[in-house]
Design a protein around this motif. Structure first.
Motif, mmCIF file in Angstrom:
data_model
loop_
_atom_site.group_PDB
_atom_site.id
_atom_site.type_symbol
_atom_site.label_atom_id
_atom_site.label_comp_id
_atom_site.label_asym_id
_atom_site.label_seq_id
_atom_site.Cartn_x
_atom_site.Cartn_y
_atom_site.Cartn_z
ATOM 1 N N GLN A 1 43.130 24.343 -14.184
ATOM 2 C CA GLN A 1 42.718 25.577 -13.690
ATOM 3 C C GLN A 1 41.204 25.795 -13.700
ATOM 4 O OE1 GLN A 1 45.129 29.032 -14.309
ATOM 5 N NE2 GLN A 1 42.973 29.992 -15.172
ATOM 6 N N ILE A 2 40.345 25.938 -12.532
ATOM 7 C CA ILE A 2 39.027 26.224 -12.666
ATOM 8 C C ILE A 2 38.581 27.445 -12.262
ATOM 9 C CG2 ILE A 2 38.535 23.499 -12.308
ATOM 10 C CD1 ILE A 2 37.735 24.402 -9.567
ATOM 11 N N LYS A 3 39.399 28.270 -11.733
ATOM 12 C CA LYS A 3 39.227 29.773 -11.078
ATOM 13 C C LYS A 3 40.609 30.491 -11.376
ATOM 14 C CE LYS A 3 35.190 29.161 -9.578
ATOM 15 N NZ LYS A 3 33.895 29.986 -10.062
ATOM 16 N N ASP A 4 40.262 31.648 -11.625
ATOM 17 C CA ASP A 4 41.459 32.643 -12.016
ATOM 18 C C ASP A 4 41.102 34.170 -11.634
ATOM 19 O OD1 ASP A 4 43.413 34.443 -12.674
ATOM 20 O OD2 ASP A 4 43.902 33.796 -14.743
ATOM 21 N N VAL A 5 40.941 34.615 -10.515
ATOM 22 C CA VAL A 5 40.438 35.701 -10.082
ATOM 23 C C VAL A 5 41.358 37.036 -9.571
ATOM 24 C CG1 VAL A 5 38.297 34.695 -9.293
ATOM 25 C CG2 VAL A 5 40.056 35.135 -7.539
ATOM 26 N N PRO A 6 41.255 38.290 -9.959
ATOM 27 C CA PRO A 6 42.074 39.436 -9.529
ATOM 28 C C PRO A 6 41.972 39.466 -8.040
ATOM 29 C CG PRO A 6 40.168 40.336 -10.428
ATOM 30 C CD PRO A 6 39.948 38.736 -10.725
ATOM 31 N N MET A 7 42.975 39.688 -7.237
ATOM 32 C CA MET A 7 42.815 40.078 -5.922
ATOM 33 C C MET A 7 43.954 41.185 -5.547
ATOM 34 S SD MET A 7 45.762 38.879 -4.260
ATOM 35 C CE MET A 7 47.451 37.923 -4.788
ATOM 36 N N SER A 8 43.809 41.678 -4.095
ATOM 37 C CA SER A 8 44.877 42.446 -3.741
ATOM 38 C C SER A 8 45.296 42.271 -2.391
ATOM 39 C CB SER A 8 44.294 43.737 -3.529
ATOM 40 O OG SER A 8 44.945 44.666 -2.929
ATOM 41 N N ALA A 9 46.387 41.680 -2.094
ATOM 42 C CA ALA A 9 47.083 41.265 -0.878
ATOM 43 C C ALA A 9 47.608 42.503 -0.091
ATOM 44 C CB ALA A 9 47.795 40.091 -1.144
ATOM 45 N N GLY A 10 48.287 41.959 1.035
ATOM 46 C CA GLY A 10 48.877 42.774 2.024
ATOM 47 C C GLY A 10 49.694 43.948 1.499
ATOM 48 N N THR A 11 49.633 45.080 1.984
ATOM 49 C CA THR A 11 50.575 46.237 1.652
ATOM 50 C C THR A 11 51.914 45.792 1.867
ATOM 51 O OG1 THR A 11 48.827 47.679 2.089
ATOM 52 C CG2 THR A 11 51.025 48.560 1.803
ATOM 53 N N PRO A 12 52.805 45.858 1.159
ATOM 54 C CA PRO A 12 54.261 45.371 1.427
ATOM 55 C C PRO A 12 54.985 46.400 2.102
ATOM 56 C CG PRO A 12 54.021 46.267 -0.980
ATOM 57 C CD PRO A 12 52.770 46.014 -0.213
ATOM 58 N N GLY A 13 56.027 46.121 2.736
ATOM 59 C CA GLY A 13 57.028 46.952 3.383
ATOM 60 C C GLY A 13 56.797 47.221 4.888
ATOM 61 N N GLY A 14 56.101 46.428 5.294
ATOM 62 C CA GLY A 14 55.690 46.573 6.961
ATOM 63 C C GLY A 14 54.954 45.634 7.421
ATOM 64 N N GLU A 15 54.051 45.704 8.532
ATOM 65 C CA GLU A 15 53.456 44.472 9.432
ATOM 66 C C GLU A 15 52.235 44.433 8.456
ATOM 67 O OE1 GLU A 15 53.921 42.576 11.904
ATOM 68 O OE2 GLU A 15 56.138 43.089 11.421
ATOM 69 N N HIS B 1 49.209 39.733 -8.569
ATOM 70 C CA HIS B 1 47.879 39.786 -7.904
ATOM 71 C C HIS B 1 46.576 39.092 -8.524
ATOM 72 C CE1 HIS B 1 50.189 43.334 -7.317
ATOM 73 N NE2 HIS B 1 50.252 43.930 -8.347
ATOM 74 N N ARG B 2 47.085 37.638 -8.560
ATOM 75 C CA ARG B 2 45.907 36.662 -8.915
ATOM 76 C C ARG B 2 45.688 35.743 -8.019
ATOM 77 N NH1 ARG B 2 43.249 39.233 -13.184
ATOM 78 N NH2 ARG B 2 42.563 37.271 -13.376
ATOM 79 N N LEU B 3 44.621 35.121 -7.929
ATOM 80 C CA LEU B 3 44.561 33.908 -7.089
ATOM 81 C C LEU B 3 43.839 32.679 -8.146
ATOM 82 C CD1 LEU B 3 42.773 33.345 -3.718
ATOM 83 C CD2 LEU B 3 41.980 32.022 -5.640
ATOM 84 N N LYS B 4 44.627 31.632 -8.083
ATOM 85 C CA LYS B 4 44.008 30.650 -9.186
ATOM 86 C C LYS B 4 43.754 29.334 -8.467
ATOM 87 C CE LYS B 4 46.793 32.596 -13.018
ATOM 88 N NZ LYS B 4 47.776 32.100 -13.817
ATOM 89 N N LEU B 5 42.670 28.693 -8.774
ATOM 90 C CA LEU B 5 42.241 27.314 -8.200
ATOM 91 C C LEU B 5 42.387 26.463 -9.208
ATOM 92 C CD1 LEU B 5 40.978 25.470 -5.990
ATOM 93 C CD2 LEU B 5 38.753 26.332 -6.563
ATOM 94 N N PHE B 6 43.241 25.267 -8.770
ATOM 95 C CA PHE B 6 43.277 24.164 -9.735
ATOM 96 C C PHE B 6 42.911 22.871 -9.061
ATOM 97 C CE2 PHE B 6 46.654 27.086 -10.743
ATOM 98 C CZ PHE B 6 47.012 26.990 -12.002
#
Length: 406
Positions: free
Chosen positions: A271-285, A261-266
């Motif tokens: 590495q210049i960014k490291d931010v917490p994130m939430s992506a799509g709910t697993p198990g379906g569309e 649950h991390r997004l990092k920009l290099f």
């Protein structure tokens, strides 16, 4: 079926002979245009190309296209009956020129480009004695015209993963012939290849991607020399050439880890960014896609509605810092309503959500064409080739098989 013969009356002058057609009749195939190509005066033309009534040698040229309904999509060929061609010039009504080459034996000339539809051409031939001859023809107008859209836009600066992408208005079945006329030149001789696919819109599409990500500063130029090329089938003719060029900007890669649950920009490997994130709910569309996506556009604040991506009435929101990753509706964007899950769970409807501040910071740093490398098990599958720019999800050998010339 009998053939009528074409007669041309010739008035001779020193070094130059002017041609005046007289009752030219249509014939099948290439038609001989009898033209004196001599440096002497006072000769009368003999249509058989052998000699005049004074026994002086005569000659003629043959132009394979003639009349007002000549077939487009063929090279112009000029053949000399005797002697050697010194130069042939073929120009169109807009001042364009068809380049070509005289054969080694000096008897013929062939254009390197094909005659375009709906175009008037003038031919001037000069032999090695200084004599000249002219001819004219017009190609038949096209029943259908094919056009295209080019990405990226001309003079754009883009990220290291941005492909050249061409989407056609009509279906292209003559893919190999079209691909032969797409010339890519890079400032550092980057190795790349074209690949054909059906676009997300259902139209014909071809992309050019390098073997590996571009190097920063690379200048890429496309010359699509398509004027006079037939799309094949019912796709129609191309009636113009296209050009575009872009420059590769900063070396940047965004890494999205679905499991952590991390997004990092290099940038340049750092590495210049490291931010917490939430992506799509697993198990379906509602799950997110994995694989390499290319940032398609930075769209700022937009209205996102769930019915546009097949998720019913789940949401209808104004969303800030929106960065499009796929045609199917996967974005990275601000999602303050999902703050409880940043850094610890994937609970979005498929997008990569961040806080307002983090999303704005990432938005400010990324550039169109940057790769988003998305990894992890909480995914519903790999990004398809045509779902945005999915070419990087094929290895180099697989990608090369998408070319019509392989």
């Amino acid at each position: 079926m009998s053939r009528s013969r074409s007669r041309v009356r010739v008035r001779t002058h020193p070094r130059t002979l002017r041609v005046r057609p007289a009752g030219v009749a249509a014939t099948a195939g290439a038609v001989a245009l009898t033209v004196a190509l001599a440096g002497c005066s006072g000769a009368s033309a003999s249509e058989d190309g052998r000699s005049d009534d004074k026994g002086k040698p005569r000659t003629s040229i043959t132009v394979n296209l003639r009349g007002t309904q000549a077939r487009a999509g063929e090279p112009v060929r000029v053949t000399l009956a005797a002697g050697k061609l010194q130069q042939v010039t073929v120009t169109d009504s807009k001042g364009g020129k068809l380049d070509g080459k005289v054969a080694a034996d000096g008897r013929s000339w062939t254009s390197s480009r094909k005659a375009a539809p709906g175009t008037a051409y003038a031919v001037e031939a000069r032999d090695d004695t200084g004599g000249t001859a002219t001819a004219q023809f017009t190609t038949a107008a096209p029943e259908k015209v094919n056009k295209l859209a080019l990405v990226p836009g001309k003079n754009a600066t883009v990220g290291i993963a941005q492909p050249l992408s061409i989407v056609f208005d009509h279906e292209v079945t003559n893919k190999a012939e079209v691909e032969r006329h797409l010339k890519v030149v890079t400032s550092d001789n980057t190795q790349g290849s074209w690949g054909w696919m059906e676009d997300w819109s259902g139209r014909s599409r071809v992309d050019w991607r390098p073997k590996d990500y571009f190097k920063p500063g690379t200048r890429v130029t496309l010359d699509a020399e398509l004027n006079g090329v037939d799309s094949g089938g019912d796709g129609g003719w191309f009636v113009r050439d296209y050009t575009t060029g872009f420059t590769v900007g900063r070396q940047q890669v965004v890494k999205v880890d679905l499991d952590n649950h991390r997004l990092k920009l290099f940038r340049d490997g750092a590495q210049i960014k490291d931010v917490p994130m939430s992506a799509g709910t697993p198990g379906g569309e509602k799950g997110s896609w994995r694989g390499t996506a290319v940032l398609m556009s930075k769209e700022g604040t937009i209205n996102m509605r769930s019915e546009t991506v097949g998720l019913g009435d789940a949401y209808d929101k104004m969303v800030d810092s929106s960065m499009r990753l796929t045609w199917s509706g996967m974005y990275a964007h601000a999602a303050p309503w999902n703050a409880a899950y940043f850094g610890n769970a994937n609970r979005s409807s498929g997008c990569v959500g961040m806080s307002d501040a983090d999303a704005a910071a990432v938005y400010g740093e990324v550039q169109v064409g940057d790769p988003f490398e998305i990894t992890g098990g909480d995914a519903k599958g790999t990004i398809a080739l045509n779902n945005g720019y999915g070419a990087w999800n094929l290895d180099w050998a697989e990608w090369q098989t998408k070319s019509a010339l392989r």
